[in-house]
Scaffold this active site. Structure first.
Site, PDB file in Angstrom:
ATOM      1  N   ARG A 225     -16.686  42.234  40.989  1.00  0.00           N
ATOM      2  CA  ARG A 225     -17.775  41.460  40.393  1.00  0.00           C
ATOM      3  C   ARG A 225     -18.547  40.732  41.499  1.00  0.00           C
ATOM      4  O   ARG A 225     -17.950  40.250  42.482  1.00  0.00           O
ATOM      5  CB  ARG A 225     -17.226  40.421  39.419  1.00  0.00           C
ATOM      6  CG  ARG A 225     -16.742  41.004  38.097  1.00  0.00           C
ATOM      7  CD  ARG A 225     -17.890  41.530  37.239  1.00  0.00           C
ATOM      8  NE  ARG A 225     -17.439  42.031  35.948  1.00  0.00           N
ATOM      9  CZ  ARG A 225     -17.203  43.310  35.654  1.00  0.00           C
ATOM     10  NH1 ARG A 225     -17.367  44.245  36.590  1.00  0.00           N
ATOM     11  NH2 ARG A 225     -16.819  43.672  34.444  1.00  0.00           N
ATOM     12  N   HIS A 273     -23.914  49.063  40.601  1.00  0.00           N
ATOM     13  CA  HIS A 273     -22.819  48.889  39.627  1.00  0.00           C
ATOM     14  C   HIS A 273     -22.457  50.234  38.974  1.00  0.00           C
ATOM     15  O   HIS A 273     -22.481  50.361  37.747  1.00  0.00           O
ATOM     16  CB  HIS A 273     -23.188  47.842  38.568  1.00  0.00           C
ATOM     17  CG  HIS A 273     -21.973  47.273  37.873  1.00  0.00           C
ATOM     18  ND1 HIS A 273     -21.877  45.976  37.465  1.00  0.00           N
ATOM     19  CD2 HIS A 273     -20.795  47.849  37.513  1.00  0.00           C
ATOM     20  CE1 HIS A 273     -20.714  45.765  36.873  1.00  0.00           C
ATOM     21  NE2 HIS A 273     -20.026  46.912  36.893  1.00  0.00           N
TER      22      HIS A 273
END
Ligand code: NAP
Ligand code: GLV
Length: 310
Positions: A225, A273
């Site tokens: 993250r 991502h």
């Protein structure tokens, strides 16, 4: 049973509604926006819901995260506190992460950025690197994804280490645990891979103090993250040469703003991502199975521990 689906940051809600409806015959699958009477909704299937979205649903039996991380659900300060959160995990997600980690570790190991730079200058520049057993790679987080990635790296021949909260035994991987094992784990890691969940304990862990504990010229791969990383600390460590290269798949703000310095930093590789985005059809089947099991038994294998944050 009534399921409400919501992916506000992506234009895919209706697609997921149609797919899950096909997999859950006899159930009523709607978009969260269209759920006229929130009291009738049993399950919410979400990716990055907005604050307050879920509080309207007073009879929710469970919330499903379309993904492994549950931080995006827990980030909602108005989240109903006693509703179980189900993660979406499985072989597809694990395989994709193994591929991503192997690709980027090998890329740093073989110094591909420098090799490509030489090619751009028509320079026949042979870069000879140590063999994998002489390269130490550390994986932070030894859950579904971290343990699989570490195993793959060990199979490739790297001197592989792993770090987790509790003690682990993984074939071919030297495991360290807890705060007590952290500095020893970091000491000598040439390439560091982050696969921790985002929690109060792990936020900002990729910072100047950690970078100083790695050997000079180490490489960092963050595929967990964005908020694990203190961005300014990484830029300073790259500019000083303490960190040679970084591969970043996740960011504080996604999509990464077009004027963000990471886009053009010569020592940073940006991926959007995509390290391990579950194949939607596979994810749909996993979610439908989990929902059917939960409806029948009141629980399922992938219920996360919201208290610990993963
Ligand atoms: P997981 O199965 O929940 O495993 C988490 C691991 O982290 C466990 O080994 C846990 O230790 C360890 N851990 C947690 N807090 C820790 C702490 N304070 N100190 C040391 N170790 C700690 O998670 P996962 O399924 O492998 O996924 C990891 C993360 O990857 C997700 O949360 C998500 O954010 C990210 N992710 C990213 C992508 C992408 O495309 N970029 C895709 C999927 C997931 P214990 O085993 O001892 O509890
Ligand atoms: C993706 O980031 C996930 O959490 O599955």
């Amino acid at each position: 049973m009534r399921v409400a689906v919501y992916l506000p940051a992506e234009d895919k809600t209706q697609w997921w509604v149609d797919m899950l409806q096909g997999l859950l015959p006899g159930w009523d699958v709607v978009s969260l926006d269209a759920a006229a009477d929130p009291e009738t909704v049993d399950f919410a299937v979400v990716w990055r819901p907005r604050t307050g979205d879920l509080a309207r649903f007073r009879n929710l039996r469970a919330i499903v995260s379309i993904g492994a991380g549950i931080d995006h659900v827990l980030a909602d300060s108005e989240l109903p506190s006693d509703v179980p959160i189900i993660r979406t995990v499985g072989a597809d997600l694990t395989q994709r992460m193994r591929e991503y980690v192997a690709l980027h570790v090998l890329r740093h190991h073989r110094d591909m950025p420098r090799q490509l730079l030489a090619q751009a200058q028509n320079d026949w520049h042979a870069i000879v690197v140590p063999v994998a057993p002489n390269r130490t790679v550390g994986v932070m987080g030894l859950g579904n994804l971290g343990a699989a990635a570490a195993t793959t790296l060990a199979q490739l021949g790297f001197a592989t280490r792993g770090w987790s909260k509790s003690e682990k035994t993984i074939d071919g991987v030297t495991c360290f645990a807890g705060q007590g094992g952290f500095d020893t784990f970091l000491d000598g890691c040439d390439i560091l891979v982050n696969l921790l969940p985002l929690t109060d304990q792990t936020r900002g862990l990729l910072n100047a103090s950690l970078f100083r504990k790695l050997p000079k010229g180490a490489c960092v791969i963050n595929c967990a993250r964005g908020p694990h990383l203190v961005e300014d600390d990484l830029v300073a460590a790259l500019d000083s040469g303490q960190i040679k290269q970084a591969t970043l798949d996740v960011f504080h703000i996604e999509p990464l703003p077009t004027d963000h310095p990471f886009w053009s930093h010569p020592a940073v590789t940006v991926t959007p991502h995509v390290a391990s985005q579950i194949d939607a059809a596979t994810g749909g089947r996993l979610i439908a199975n989990n929902l059917m099991t939960f409806a029948k038994t009141g629980t399922c294998d992938d219920v996360a521990d919201a208290e610990r944050g993963y």
